[in-house]
Design a protein around this motif. Structure first.
Motif, PDB file in Angstrom:
ATOM      1  N   ARG A  23       1.155   4.128  -2.980  1.00 21.35           N
ATOM      2  CA  ARG A  23       0.946   5.553  -2.702  1.00 21.35           C
ATOM      3  C   ARG A  23       2.150   6.386  -3.124  1.00 21.35           C
ATOM      4  O   ARG A  23       2.004   7.477  -3.659  1.00 21.35           O
ATOM      5  N   GLU A  24       3.343   5.874  -2.904  1.00 24.04           N
ATOM      6  CA  GLU A  24       4.550   6.585  -3.320  1.00 24.04           C
ATOM      7  C   GLU A  24       4.611   6.720  -4.837  1.00 24.04           C
ATOM      8  O   GLU A  24       4.982   7.765  -5.361  1.00 24.04           O
ATOM      9  N   GLU A  25       4.213   5.660  -5.541  1.00 23.46           N
ATOM     10  CA  GLU A  25       4.164   5.715  -7.005  1.00 23.46           C
ATOM     11  C   GLU A  25       3.137   6.737  -7.471  1.00 23.46           C
ATOM     12  O   GLU A  25       3.379   7.486  -8.418  1.00 23.46           O
ATOM     13  N   LEU A  26       1.984   6.762  -6.806  1.00 17.78           N
ATOM     14  CA  LEU A  26       0.944   7.738  -7.144  1.00 17.78           C
ATOM     15  C   LEU A  26       1.459   9.156  -6.956  1.00 17.78           C
ATOM     16  O   LEU A  26       1.295  10.015  -7.827  1.00 17.78           O
ATOM     17  N   LEU A  27       2.098   9.423  -5.826  1.00 20.35           N
ATOM     18  CA  LEU A  27       2.648  10.761  -5.572  1.00 20.35           C
ATOM     19  C   LEU A  27       3.682  11.146  -6.617  1.00 20.35           C
ATOM     20  O   LEU A  27       3.719  12.295  -7.074  1.00 20.35           O
TER      21      LEU A  27
ATOM     22  N   CYS B 197       0.839  -1.202   0.000  1.00 25.18           N
ATOM     23  CA  CYS B 197       0.000   0.000   0.000  1.00 25.18           C
ATOM     24  C   CYS B 197       0.874   1.251   0.000  1.00 25.18           C
ATOM     25  O   CYS B 197       0.627   2.191  -0.755  1.00 25.18           O
ATOM     26  N   ILE B 198       1.899   1.254   0.825  1.00 24.19           N
ATOM     27  CA  ILE B 198       2.816   2.398   0.888  1.00 24.19           C
ATOM     28  C   ILE B 198       3.524   2.587  -0.447  1.00 24.19           C
ATOM     29  O   ILE B 198       3.643   3.708  -0.951  1.00 24.19           O
ATOM     30  N   GLN B 199       3.960   1.496  -1.049  1.00 21.96           N
ATOM     31  CA  GLN B 199       4.650   1.565  -2.333  1.00 21.96           C
ATOM     32  C   GLN B 199       3.736   2.150  -3.414  1.00 21.96           C
ATOM     33  O   GLN B 199       4.150   3.004  -4.197  1.00 21.96           O
TER      34      GLN B 199
END
Length: 56
Positions: free
Chosen positions: A8-12, A4-6
């Motif tokens: 979100r980081e890609e989305l950002l 999930c964190i990964q």
């Protein structure tokens, strides 16, 4: 959780590549007209709401 964190980081990372003028583009969702920025801000607020539910 790490996945999930990964994601979100890609989305950002992708969002940072959007030209500044594009954030003000008007979009229509059902009967609502709003800017791309307002749409994403609403998604963020919705996510925060659910995060707070989980923390309780």
């Amino acid at each position: 959780m790490q996945k999930c964190i990964q994601i979100r980081e890609e989305l950002l990372s992708q969002l940072k590549q959007i030209p500044e003028d594009d954030w003000l583009i008007q979009i229509q969702i059902n009967q609502s007209n709003l800017t791309f920025y307002e749409y994403l801000k609403g998604l963020k607020e919705h996510d925060i709401h659910h995060i707070n539910q989980i923390k309780i």
